[in-house]
Design a protein around this motif. Sequence first.
Motif, short mmCIF file in Angstrom:
data_model
loop_
_atom_site.label_atom_id
_atom_site.label_comp_id
_atom_site.label_asym_id
_atom_site.label_seq_id
_atom_site.Cartn_x
_atom_site.Cartn_y
_atom_site.Cartn_z
N ARG A 153 7.51 -23.04 2.97
CA ARG A 153 6.34 -22.48 2.29
C ARG A 153 5.89 -21.28 3.13
NH1 ARG A 153 3.41 -25.33 -1.56
NH2 ARG A 153 4.47 -27.22 -0.81
N LEU A 154 6.09 -20.06 2.60
CA LEU A 154 5.93 -18.85 3.39
C LEU A 154 4.82 -17.96 2.85
CD1 LEU A 154 9.73 -17.97 3.61
CD2 LEU A 154 8.37 -19.13 5.36
N ALA A 155 4.05 -17.38 3.76
CA ALA A 155 3.03 -16.39 3.41
C ALA A 155 3.45 -15.05 4.00
CB ALA A 155 1.66 -16.79 3.95
N PHE A 156 3.25 -13.97 3.22
CA PHE A 156 3.63 -12.62 3.62
C PHE A 156 2.40 -11.73 3.67
CE2 PHE A 156 7.30 -14.63 1.83
CZ PHE A 156 8.38 -14.17 2.57
N ILE A 157 2.23 -11.03 4.80
CA ILE A 157 1.08 -10.15 5.00
C ILE A 157 1.59 -8.81 5.52
CG2 ILE A 157 -1.08 -9.79 6.27
CD1 ILE A 157 -1.06 -12.92 6.65
N PHE A 158 1.27 -7.73 4.81
CA PHE A 158 1.67 -6.39 5.24
C PHE A 158 0.58 -5.77 6.11
CE2 PHE A 158 4.13 -7.07 1.38
CZ PHE A 158 5.39 -6.62 1.76
N HIS A 159 1.01 -4.92 7.06
CA HIS A 159 0.09 -4.14 7.88
C HIS A 159 0.13 -2.72 7.34
CE1 HIS A 159 1.16 -6.91 11.57
NE2 HIS A 159 1.26 -7.57 10.42
N ASP A 160 -0.80 -2.33 6.50
CA ASP A 160 -0.77 -1.03 5.84
C ASP A 160 -1.64 -0.01 6.58
OD1 ASP A 160 0.85 -2.11 3.95
OD2 ASP A 160 -0.53 -1.88 2.27
N ASN A 161 -1.14 1.22 6.69
CA ASN A 161 -1.93 2.29 7.29
C ASN A 161 -3.20 2.50 6.47
OD1 ASN A 161 -0.73 3.40 9.69
ND2 ASN A 161 1.01 3.95 8.42
N LYS A 162 -4.30 2.76 7.16
CA LYS A 162 -5.57 2.91 6.45
C LYS A 162 -6.23 4.26 6.64
CE LYS A 162 -8.27 0.77 10.21
NZ LYS A 162 -9.22 -0.32 10.54
N GLY A 163 -5.65 5.13 7.44
CA GLY A 163 -6.28 6.42 7.68
C GLY A 163 -5.25 7.50 7.96
N VAL A 169 -1.67 4.54 1.15
CA VAL A 169 -2.97 4.01 0.75
C VAL A 169 -3.95 5.13 0.40
CG1 VAL A 169 -4.93 2.59 1.47
CG2 VAL A 169 -2.60 1.95 2.15
N ASP A 170 -4.53 4.98 -0.77
CA ASP A 170 -5.56 5.90 -1.26
C ASP A 170 -6.61 5.05 -1.97
OD1 ASP A 170 -7.09 7.96 -2.26
OD2 ASP A 170 -5.67 8.52 -3.84
N GLY A 171 -7.65 4.65 -1.22
CA GLY A 171 -8.64 3.73 -1.78
C GLY A 171 -8.01 2.37 -2.02
N HIS A 172 -8.12 1.87 -3.26
CA HIS A 172 -7.54 0.58 -3.61
C HIS A 172 -6.06 0.69 -3.96
CE1 HIS A 172 -11.14 -1.90 -3.52
NE2 HIS A 172 -11.80 -0.94 -4.16
N TYR A 173 -5.53 1.91 -4.02
CA TYR A 173 -4.17 2.13 -4.49
C TYR A 173 -3.21 2.38 -3.32
CZ TYR A 173 -6.70 2.99 -8.87
OH TYR A 173 -7.52 2.88 -9.95
N GLY A 174 -1.91 2.25 -3.61
CA GLY A 174 -0.89 2.65 -2.66
C GLY A 174 -0.53 1.64 -1.60
N HIS A 175 -0.93 0.39 -1.76
CA HIS A 175 -0.56 -0.65 -0.81
C HIS A 175 0.83 -1.20 -1.12
CE1 HIS A 175 -4.38 -1.22 1.37
NE2 HIS A 175 -4.96 -0.89 0.23
N HIS A 176 1.44 -1.83 -0.12
CA HIS A 176 2.63 -2.61 -0.38
C HIS A 176 2.28 -3.78 -1.32
CE1 HIS A 176 3.92 -0.87 3.59
NE2 HIS A 176 5.10 -0.86 3.00
#
Length: 474
Positions: free
Chosen positions: A366-376, A413-420
């Motif tokens: 049972r696996l959980a995946f979390i991305f580290h997305d650039n924010k700035g 990332v652009d606001g709420h958009y552009g995440h993995h």
Amino acid sequence: MRYNLITLSLSVSVTLSLLAGCTEAESYQEYQLVQAEQEETSQVVCRLFFQDHDSSQLKWADLRESSSFLLSEPAPVKGLPELDNTRQKLVQMERIGDKVITGVRDDQDGGFQSGWIFLETGVEEEAHGDHSHWSYESEPQLLHSQVDDQQGNPAHLYQYDARFYLANDRNNGFTRIDPALWIESEPTKNISAFHAGGGNHITLAVANNSVGYSTWIDGGGPNKGRVDVVPVSDSGTKDVSYSFNLSSGAIHGATVVENKVFFAPSEGISWVSVDPNPEQPKLIEEIKINSIEIGTDQETKKPMRTGAFTVNRDRVLFVSGSGRSTLLGIINATSDNPSLTKIDIPMDVNTTPTTPQVVNSVSGQRLAFIFHDNKGEEQADEFMTIVELDPNQDFDYSDATVLSSIKVGPSAVDGHYGHHDIAFDNSGRYALWSNPGNGSITLFSLKTLEPISDFTVGGKPTKLIVHGEMNSSH
């Protein structure tokens, strides 16, 4: 050699042409023949849908396997309303069975054209006891679209009890869409119903297909921390039954599990028991509002919060914090006093964690995946952390542990958009995730926990939906 069925770069084409002593056109023709041969001997693994943020189009492709993995050339789903990519964006997307809904948001608070699009994946499942047969013969098709200036500019989309729920922010309410009511012979049959409740930027939990908890985003004033309780039905409702206020506002998340409703306000997490009789108004004194503290952010010294939840079985998962204070939180909702397990997910201060996505893999993990997305503007390397939630498989997640962190392609990332985003085939064998920053999609083995291949699709692929699995031989 792996063949990417999507693109053949000009430089590679020219190089092949020179080496083979033939023209570029002849080289490309030979490449197309190889494509056809590969497709003929390959088997479909699953069907992929992804949102291209650049074009505001919903595209689809089939993942195939023969001697290697291939992705067919992505194509826009036919018949969908043509969106103005400078003014309209696709937002959240959910699948129930072979039905998919995606929201549409505009730049004028819904005054231009916003709403929702309802489609069929074209993937057919025929159950055979302990396995299914899957057919990919049909293309996806539009079933219905409701995109106009009356839909209140939705941002959030949920599914509870096999129904879709779309938050109509500027209309101060939400739309319930029941895919089971869709009848092909009666395409005009009403499958949706509007319910009043919530405001401005709504998050929503619906329990037992009978009661909705719709929130207000306000951080101050009379609607600070406000939650509207709404009876849910096929016909909708114009009235809120009653409301209550959490101790802090800016609510940006809600979910329900084990007859408890969880909220994500500006401080910690709040929860209430599901009301079995929502038609009967309640006094604030009758509502017990419970709190779960997450802790204090080491960097900001402020109470930690979250913005979204994921439910897996009887657990609520979320991420919180920043930099080295980032953590994965797991709430045991079965308890009368739900407990919180914390798993440290330290990351670069210039990145931000995505909401965890969970899969039960073919290997039983049972696996959980979390991305580290650039924010700035500061661009750090981006990673995906994999957490095994239940290593000894006793359904108690208190032994959850980090397995690894894998470097991934860039976000945009652009606001709420552009995440993995990540999605999984029905068998739990494969994952696919989007890399918006370089226009690619990565195929990942849930058995070996290693990337298999990258496919260039162009644009900015963001939200993903996957449907189906490879047919088993027997």
